[in-house]
Design a protein around this motif. Structure first.
Motif, mmCIF file in Angstrom:
data_model
loop_
_atom_site.group_PDB
_atom_site.id
_atom_site.type_symbol
_atom_site.label_atom_id
_atom_site.label_comp_id
_atom_site.label_asym_id
_atom_site.label_seq_id
_atom_site.Cartn_x
_atom_site.Cartn_y
_atom_site.Cartn_z
ATOM 1 N N MET A 108 9.149 5.313 -11.909
ATOM 2 C CA MET A 108 8.481 5.953 -10.607
ATOM 3 C C MET A 108 7.058 6.226 -10.451
ATOM 4 S SD MET A 108 12.098 6.005 -8.719
ATOM 5 C CE MET A 108 13.306 5.434 -8.791
ATOM 6 N N CYS A 109 6.864 7.484 -11.445
ATOM 7 C CA CYS A 109 5.023 8.399 -11.635
ATOM 8 C C CYS A 109 3.989 7.153 -11.304
ATOM 9 C CB CYS A 109 5.168 8.815 -12.667
ATOM 10 S SG CYS A 109 5.447 7.819 -14.742
ATOM 11 N N SER A 110 4.559 5.444 -12.256
ATOM 12 C CA SER A 110 3.223 4.982 -12.064
ATOM 13 C C SER A 110 3.237 3.698 -11.296
ATOM 14 C CB SER A 110 3.339 4.477 -13.565
ATOM 15 O OG SER A 110 3.140 5.129 -14.710
ATOM 16 N N ILE A 111 4.161 3.336 -10.729
ATOM 17 C CA ILE A 111 3.632 2.075 -9.697
ATOM 18 C C ILE A 111 2.906 2.910 -8.546
ATOM 19 C CG2 ILE A 111 5.489 0.341 -8.652
ATOM 20 C CD1 ILE A 111 8.051 0.756 -9.829
ATOM 21 N N PRO A 112 2.296 1.608 -8.170
ATOM 22 C CA PRO A 112 0.773 2.097 -7.026
ATOM 23 C C PRO A 112 1.990 2.516 -5.852
ATOM 24 C CG PRO A 112 -0.168 0.414 -8.511
ATOM 25 C CD PRO A 112 1.030 0.508 -9.209
ATOM 26 N N HIS A 113 2.610 1.291 -5.742
ATOM 27 C CA HIS A 113 3.096 1.344 -4.237
ATOM 28 C C HIS A 113 4.642 1.321 -4.664
ATOM 29 C CE1 HIS A 113 -0.415 -0.147 -2.791
ATOM 30 N NE2 HIS A 113 -0.471 -0.848 -3.044
ATOM 31 N N ALA A 114 5.246 2.996 -4.431
ATOM 32 C CA ALA A 114 6.729 3.176 -5.093
ATOM 33 C C ALA A 114 7.071 3.079 -4.081
ATOM 34 C CB ALA A 114 6.704 4.494 -5.769
ATOM 35 N N THR A 115 7.074 3.173 -3.008
ATOM 36 C CA THR A 115 8.371 3.044 -1.632
ATOM 37 C C THR A 115 8.567 0.980 -1.154
ATOM 38 O OG1 THR A 115 7.315 4.802 -0.897
ATOM 39 C CG2 THR A 115 8.156 3.356 0.714
ATOM 40 N N THR A 116 7.093 0.595 -1.916
ATOM 41 C CA THR A 116 7.082 -0.667 -1.969
ATOM 42 C C THR A 116 8.934 -1.633 -2.499
ATOM 43 O OG1 THR A 116 5.346 -0.820 -1.477
ATOM 44 C CG2 THR A 116 6.272 -3.273 -1.558
ATOM 45 N N ALA A 117 8.045 -0.918 -4.219
ATOM 46 C CA ALA A 117 8.859 -1.110 -5.090
ATOM 47 C C ALA A 117 10.804 -0.695 -5.284
ATOM 48 C CB ALA A 117 8.981 -0.323 -6.361
ATOM 49 N N LEU A 118 11.218 0.541 -4.606
ATOM 50 C CA LEU A 118 12.046 0.724 -3.973
ATOM 51 C C LEU A 118 12.612 -0.160 -3.068
ATOM 52 C CD1 LEU A 118 12.268 5.199 -4.598
ATOM 53 C CD2 LEU A 118 13.784 3.281 -5.919
ATOM 54 N N CYS A 157 -6.080 8.219 -13.759
ATOM 55 C CA CYS A 157 -7.744 7.761 -14.363
ATOM 56 C C CYS A 157 -7.059 7.589 -15.794
ATOM 57 C CB CYS A 157 -8.008 8.298 -14.187
ATOM 58 S SG CYS A 157 -8.817 8.200 -12.353
ATOM 59 N N ILE A 158 -6.465 8.238 -16.336
ATOM 60 C CA ILE A 158 -6.130 8.380 -18.272
ATOM 61 C C ILE A 158 -4.825 7.949 -18.400
ATOM 62 C CG2 ILE A 158 -8.322 10.210 -18.847
ATOM 63 C CD1 ILE A 158 -6.111 11.994 -19.408
ATOM 64 N N ALA A 159 -3.657 8.380 -17.877
ATOM 65 C CA ALA A 159 -3.219 7.851 -17.870
ATOM 66 C C ALA A 159 -1.893 6.327 -17.329
ATOM 67 C CB ALA A 159 -1.748 9.314 -17.460
ATOM 68 N N GLY A 160 -2.774 5.240 -16.934
ATOM 69 C CA GLY A 160 -1.584 4.463 -16.730
ATOM 70 C C GLY A 160 -1.151 4.670 -15.500
ATOM 71 N N GLY A 161 -2.046 5.390 -13.929
ATOM 72 C CA GLY A 161 -1.778 5.959 -13.133
ATOM 73 C C GLY A 161 -0.539 6.793 -13.151
ATOM 74 N N CYS A 162 -0.427 7.158 -13.514
ATOM 75 C CA CYS A 162 1.276 8.516 -13.676
ATOM 76 C C CYS A 162 0.661 9.165 -12.072
ATOM 77 C CB CYS A 162 0.835 8.977 -14.738
ATOM 78 S SG CYS A 162 2.138 9.994 -15.149
ATOM 79 N N HIS A 163 1.670 9.437 -11.886
ATOM 80 C CA HIS A 163 0.999 10.996 -10.934
ATOM 81 C C HIS A 163 2.265 11.748 -11.411
ATOM 82 C CE1 HIS A 163 0.306 7.623 -8.560
ATOM 83 N NE2 HIS A 163 -0.333 8.349 -7.393
ATOM 84 N N LEU A 164 2.009 13.034 -11.394
ATOM 85 C CA LEU A 164 2.675 14.291 -11.561
ATOM 86 C C LEU A 164 3.421 14.955 -10.720
ATOM 87 C CD1 LEU A 164 -0.129 15.779 -13.981
ATOM 88 C CD2 LEU A 164 1.937 14.624 -15.039
ATOM 89 N N ASN A 165 3.251 14.097 -9.862
ATOM 90 C CA ASN A 165 3.782 14.863 -8.079
ATOM 91 C C ASN A 165 4.542 14.045 -7.108
ATOM 92 O OD1 ASN A 165 1.491 13.564 -7.497
ATOM 93 N ND2 ASN A 165 0.516 15.227 -6.229
ATOM 94 N N ARG A 166 5.174 13.376 -7.718
ATOM 95 C CA ARG A 166 5.514 12.909 -6.534
ATOM 96 C C ARG A 166 7.606 13.247 -7.171
ATOM 97 N NH1 ARG A 166 4.354 6.114 -7.816
ATOM 98 N NH2 ARG A 166 2.725 6.359 -6.558
ATOM 99 N N PRO A 167 7.519 13.178 -5.560
ATOM 100 C CA PRO A 167 9.377 14.293 -5.205
ATOM 101 C C PRO A 167 10.394 12.999 -5.548
ATOM 102 C CG PRO A 167 8.098 13.077 -3.414
ATOM 103 C CD PRO A 167 7.443 12.437 -4.420
ATOM 104 N N ILE A 168 10.445 12.493 -6.826
ATOM 105 C CA ILE A 168 11.764 11.655 -7.224
ATOM 106 C C ILE A 168 13.191 11.542 -5.990
ATOM 107 C CG2 ILE A 168 12.866 10.446 -9.354
ATOM 108 C CD1 ILE A 168 10.002 10.498 -9.022
ATOM 109 N N ARG A 169 13.679 12.289 -6.257
ATOM 110 C CA ARG A 169 14.984 12.552 -5.214
ATOM 111 C C ARG A 169 14.337 12.009 -4.138
ATOM 112 N NH1 ARG A 169 19.973 16.368 -5.729
ATOM 113 N NH2 ARG A 169 21.062 14.971 -3.437
ATOM 114 N N SER A 170 13.452 12.621 -3.318
ATOM 115 C CA SER A 170 13.430 12.612 -2.047
ATOM 116 C C SER A 170 13.155 10.896 -1.684
ATOM 117 C CB SER A 170 13.107 13.498 -0.760
ATOM 118 O OG SER A 170 11.125 13.608 -1.688
ATOM 119 N N MET A 171 11.953 10.438 -2.715
ATOM 120 C CA MET A 171 11.450 9.249 -2.714
ATOM 121 C C MET A 171 12.616 7.628 -2.896
ATOM 122 S SD MET A 171 8.496 9.594 -5.011
ATOM 123 C CE MET A 171 8.527 7.479 -5.603
ATOM 124 N N ILE A 172 13.423 8.420 -3.956
ATOM 125 C CA ILE A 172 14.931 6.953 -3.822
ATOM 126 C C ILE A 172 16.553 7.631 -2.777
ATOM 127 C CG2 ILE A 172 17.351 7.570 -5.036
ATOM 128 C CD1 ILE A 172 15.946 8.305 -7.287
#
Ligand SMILES: C[S@@+](CC[C@H](N)C(=O)[O-])C[C@H]1O[C@@H](n2cnc3c(N)ncnc32)[C@H](O)[C@@H]1O
Length: 204
Positions: A108-118, A157-172
């Protein structure tokens, strides 16, 4: 950028994700999968050897062609049938309510539009089905969070679009899932990269 993203990044992803510290997470998460399973962002297929009945078949979705090739190799050692889907989680090529379990491990850190994916995951998961996840994301500690926000633009930019700061619980939860179980905490390693969320959720 093409050579880096198409050739180097898939190898780096495979290398980084072979970290032995991740194996107990994989065993627990994959061990809870049942029935027809959709794995999101299957990468080089490192979860595939862990699937066992009551999981019946795995649809391993992955958009990066080189990783699909690696996952295809890994699927030969699996003990249940595996099909590779070269596709994005933002447009899952499956019907509504057509899978029993969805698995995401550090994706979920790397998906560009994680809300759409969920929203797509919610659509294809049957009522009562399970979303099983282990993800790194936003830390509850303010000092760590500040570093996560500072580092994310360069890290992406170096890690394939990975975000370190996504709020996983609230996104789900915001995507229409009810969390049944969640465990959080740091793994050994630099704190901005290692705050884990492991658990399971069901459609509300
Ligand atoms: C850090 S890797 C994790 C791979 C694998 N899940 C594992 O545990 O080894 C992140 C994965 O997310 C995938 N990914 C990125 N964008 C995606 C998208 N839009 N849909 C599905 N997967 C995506 C990447 O291609 C990569 O395989």
């Amino acid at each position: 950028m093409g050579f880096y993203s198409d050739v180097i990044l898939p190898k780096l992803c495979d290398f980084a994700m072979r970290n032995k510290q991740l194996v107990p997470f994989r065993e627990r998460v994959i061990g809870a999968a049942e029935g027809r399973v959709l794995e999101i962002g299957a990468g080089s297929g490192l979860n595939l050897p862990f699937y066992r009945p009551p999981a019946r078949e795995v649809l391993a979705l992955e958009p990066a062609p080189r990783l699909v090739t690696m996952a295809r190799g890994a699927s030969r050692g699996a003990s249940i049938p595996v099909s590779l889907l070269e596709a994005s989680a933002e447009a899952i090529p499956l019907g509504d309510h057509s899978v029993d379990t969805i698995v995401t491990t550090w994706t979920m850190c790397s998906i560009p539009h994680a809300t759409t994916a969920l929203a797509e995951m919610r659509r294809v998961l049957r009522p009562g089905g399970k979303l099983l996840f282990v993800e790194h994301g936003r830390s509850p500690d303010e000092g760590v969070r500040r570093w996560q926000d500072r580092l994310t633009p360069a890290w992406r930019c170096i890690a394939g679009g990975c975000h370190l700061n996504r709020p996983i619980r609230s996104m789900i939860e915001d995507a229409g899932f009810r969390i049944d179980r969640i465990e959080t905490g740091y793994m050994p390693g630099p704190k901005p990269m290692t705050f884990m969320y492991e658990g399971s959720a069901r459609p509300k």
